[in-house]
Enzyme design. Structure first.
Site, PDB file in Angstrom:
ATOM      1  N   HIS B 103       0.836  -1.200   0.000  1.00  0.00           N
ATOM      2  CA  HIS B 103       0.000   0.000   0.000  1.00  0.00           C
ATOM      3  C   HIS B 103       0.874   1.255   0.000  1.00  0.00           C
ATOM      4  O   HIS B 103       1.887   1.324   0.696  1.00  0.00           O
ATOM      5  CB  HIS B 103      -0.902  -0.015   1.239  1.00  0.00           C
ATOM      6  N   SER B 160      -7.362   2.253  -4.525  1.00  0.00           N
ATOM      7  CA  SER B 160      -8.383   2.051  -3.491  1.00  0.00           C
ATOM      8  C   SER B 160      -8.859   3.383  -2.932  1.00  0.00           C
ATOM      9  O   SER B 160      -8.148   4.395  -2.990  1.00  0.00           O
ATOM     10  CB  SER B 160      -7.834   1.187  -2.366  1.00  0.00           C
ATOM     11  N   GLU B 243     -14.315  -4.163  -0.325  1.00  0.00           N
ATOM     12  CA  GLU B 243     -13.437  -4.535   0.794  1.00  0.00           C
ATOM     13  C   GLU B 243     -14.273  -4.734   2.052  1.00  0.00           C
ATOM     14  O   GLU B 243     -15.038  -3.852   2.454  1.00  0.00           O
ATOM     15  CB  GLU B 243     -12.372  -3.456   1.034  1.00  0.00           C
ATOM     16  N   GLU B 249     -15.648   1.130  10.356  1.00  0.00           N
ATOM     17  CA  GLU B 249     -15.322   1.743   9.064  1.00  0.00           C
ATOM     18  C   GLU B 249     -16.469   1.668   8.069  1.00  0.00           C
ATOM     19  O   GLU B 249     -16.426   2.318   7.029  1.00  0.00           O
ATOM     20  CB  GLU B 249     -14.058   1.093   8.485  1.00  0.00           C
ATOM     21  N   ASP B 276      -9.340  -8.640   4.071  1.00  0.00           N
ATOM     22  CA  ASP B 276      -8.210  -7.974   4.721  1.00  0.00           C
ATOM     23  C   ASP B 276      -8.010  -8.632   6.082  1.00  0.00           C
ATOM     24  O   ASP B 276      -8.935  -8.702   6.890  1.00  0.00           O
ATOM     25  CB  ASP B 276      -8.556  -6.479   4.860  1.00  0.00           C
ATOM     26  N   HIS B 279      -9.068  -6.645   9.237  1.00  0.00           N
ATOM     27  CA  HIS B 279     -10.507  -6.570   9.498  1.00  0.00           C
ATOM     28  C   HIS B 279     -11.076  -7.947   9.859  1.00  0.00           C
ATOM     29  O   HIS B 279     -11.937  -8.055  10.735  1.00  0.00           O
ATOM     30  CB  HIS B 279     -11.234  -5.989   8.284  1.00  0.00           C
ATOM     31  N   HIS B 302      -5.740  -8.140   1.345  1.00  0.00           N
ATOM     32  CA  HIS B 302      -4.845  -7.279   2.118  1.00  0.00           C
ATOM     33  C   HIS B 302      -4.249  -8.078   3.266  1.00  0.00           C
ATOM     34  O   HIS B 302      -4.972  -8.757   3.994  1.00  0.00           O
ATOM     35  CB  HIS B 302      -5.619  -6.100   2.737  1.00  0.00           C
ATOM     36  N   ARG B 308      -1.967  -3.062  12.743  1.00  0.00           N
ATOM     37  CA  ARG B 308      -1.571  -2.433  11.488  1.00  0.00           C
ATOM     38  C   ARG B 308      -0.072  -2.114  11.433  1.00  0.00           C
ATOM     39  O   ARG B 308       0.351  -1.313  10.604  1.00  0.00           O
ATOM     40  CB  ARG B 308      -2.426  -1.174  11.173  1.00  0.00           C
ATOM     41  N   GLU B 337      -0.530  -3.978   3.845  1.00  0.00           N
ATOM     42  CA  GLU B 337      -1.049  -2.663   4.242  1.00  0.00           C
ATOM     43  C   GLU B 337      -0.656  -2.387   5.687  1.00  0.00           C
ATOM     44  O   GLU B 337      -0.794  -3.250   6.548  1.00  0.00           O
ATOM     45  CB  GLU B 337      -2.572  -2.649   4.099  1.00  0.00           C
TER      46      GLU B 337
END
Lengths: 379, 379
Positions: B103, B160, B243, B249, B276, B279, B302, B308, B337
């Site tokens: 990313h 994205s 996604e 989110e 992802d 998530h 992802h 993260r 990411e």
């Protein structure tokens, strides 16, 4: 000798060596857990309260160590019989013992008489030792009713809230910070009224997806407010918890390390750290590291699954968490927390982004959680 | 025979059997990955693009199966040499092959010339095959510059974005929904301009902590808009990804199952699911279940840690995820990411609640991630 009798015998020497006035001990023992019409009161909780009071007044180290074995009661099965383990004066080291709790929102979204009955009696029936009462709106609590019902069910209580964007001690706007402190103060009063021993949650900022990072002035406001609140709460025998939550629920404390930093700035023995497996699963390197970071400042634990549904159906590594708690000789409450759109508190559900049904049946969920914790928690 | 030569030889028969006009194939092959001044173009990506176009135009089943071995290139080490594996016409079953991406926000918060160089050249240097370009503000992209730099570095691109509260296809306010569709359309145009093959992210709603759950009318608006956008995007050889993100989110798609439901309502072959690990760690019962739920609709992945930051330092179970992807014979891109307050995009960082430094050094982080993926991804 029955455990309750044992505890009763120990009350007086304990309070004496802790240097806590007996009158103050009794006040908390009886307002919190005395049960009129029953032959016993919740002795372990009474001892817990005396020792907590003692701790707030800087007891001798010897007592502090001894207290570790007395900070609660654990029902090994769904049969609720409080247990007292060995004290520091015994030859063998004390076995761990914890109050097992459940969050109110597992049962009900509100605090009406019917909802009180559902939450308190439902928790008691399943063998839980305590129920965590949501105090987002302290005025919504019927204090005498809630207290009476807790007493009748022989249930201990803790209380929790998240501050609000317009009542936020971490705001750099002094009016908003003052409103946050007032909300905390009201929560402490209500908590004392219902006999709760802990006020925890997002007490240091708003429960809120912040639009930007914390400010230096806001952080200072939070520290100053919490120091004052902790002192007032200690007078009522209440500890203040700093719940470590994920980035979407606060911008100030997302990790155990950050909580310990704020705690050291607040510098009051009545403030402690509250870890939650749901949040740790997002923010911490590992639950073990987080537990270790907190040391004896960890005094409240939430057990929640990664998606906040049934325990064991998500990605939280519970064996690792329980092993870490056992290694740390954790003695505080262990409270199950779960949310589903099945049970809705209009304020909290939207704030917590509860968009889907993760379960339908409160009782089945809570029963499963109690069995899960009993099975996994073998310190 | 070199892999690029092999792929070049196969372009014509592939496009012919897929029923895609050669002119259209060439357009995408050359706008996307042709490198003036170099002897080879990114052959695997070219084949990938032809097959994707073919797939959008309902190719024969035989070709679809054959295409699985061609949907990308994986650099087994930091040395970037695109590889083409065996095709369906070979005797042995094809070995999996994936583009490994990173990313943009790992490198830079913006899209200036200097930031383009940092993100694109930095990714290429470490052996990544593609870079994911943030299109939150499509107007901020210098299309010719970005495209040229991608070509010079022989890098594939995906794009994205998350829609905005005032430009949100899932709003029940038709003006806000229309503004969301317009933003998506602009993003698709810019993506096509820079040679990207995928526009993904929160394309179906705003990247936003919603104050309440989704509405029936809003969901309908999202479905209708995405169907239109998917058709327009397919004309430019671009797929639209949904996604799956956590509850903070979006309120519309938090699980693979929810994505599949929306996807079936949109009912366009150019729309796919993007999972992802960050998530999934919050919302899914398990990554394996999520991957299985999506089947061949999973076409973008992802890879992100639970907090993260550095891969392998949090709670995501990467071995289980990679095993699930291998079992599903996943052939799409795998893009790393990560976010830290070290690299800041003023819009995105606050929206994603990036409050702390999880790393300081972009290059070290990206290098570690590449090595981590190369080591773990052994389908």
């Amino acid at each position: 000798m029955a455990s309750t009798q044992l505890a009763a015998l120990r009350l007086q020497p304990l309070q004496a060596s802790a240097g806590v006035p007996l009158s103050q001990c009794r006040k908390h023992v009886y307002t919190g857990v005395y049960m009129p019409g029953q032959k016993a009161y919740n002795a372990p909780l009474a001892v817990h309260q005396i020792l907590r009071l003692a701790s707030l007044q800087s007891p001798p180290q010897q007592l502090k160590e001894g207290s570790k074995s007395l900070l609660g009661s654990r029902s090994p099965s769904s049969h609720r019989q409080p247990r007292i383990r060995a004290t520091a004066s015994d030859a063998e080291p004390a076995a761990p013992s914890n109050l097992i709790g459940v969050h109110w929102l597992t049962w009900a979204g509100g605090l009406s008489e019917e909802e009180c009955r559902k939450a308190i009696d439902g928790s008691a029936k399943l063998g839980y030792d305590l129920v965590e009462v949501p105090l987002g709106d302290p005025d919504a609590v019927n204090v005498p009713l809630t207290r009476r019902m807790l007493q009748e069910a022989n249930m201990a209580a803790t209380a929790s809230l998240g501050l609000l964007p317009h009542a936020d001690v971490s705001s750099d706007d002094s009016e908003i910070a003052a409103a946050g402190e007032k909300l905390l103060e009201e929560a402490v009063k209500v908590a004392a009224g219902i006999g709760a021993t802990i006020v925890t949650g997002i007490t240091y900022s708003a429960l809120h997806k912040y639009p930007s990072g914390p400010t230096v002035a806001g952080r200072r406001n939070s520290v100053v407010a919490l120091k004052r609140i902790a002192a007032r709460a200690a007078d009522s025998g209440i500890e203040i918890g700093l719940e470590v939550v994920n980035r979407y629920e606060s911008n100030l404390i997302n990790t155990a390390a950050e909580a310990m930093e704020l705690l050291s700035e607040i510098d009051h023995p009545g403030v402690m750290v509250h870890l939650d497996s749901y949040h740790m699963n997002i923010e911490e390197n590992s639950a073990a590291e987080a537990v270790q970071t907190c040391g004896d400042k960890l005094r409240y634990v939430h057990i929640g699954e990664s998606h906040r549904g049934y325990l064991g159906t998500g990605s939280v590594d519970f064996p690792a968490l329980f092993a870490a708690l056992a290694a740390a000789r954790y003695r505080g409450p262990i409270t199950f927390e779960s949310f589903s759109s099945r049970v809705v508190n209009p304020q909290l559900s939207n704030t917590l982004c509860i968009w889907r049904n993760l379960w339908e049946d409160s009782e089945d969920l809570a029963q499963h959680a109690k069995a899960f914790i009993d099975e996994k928690w073998n310190p």
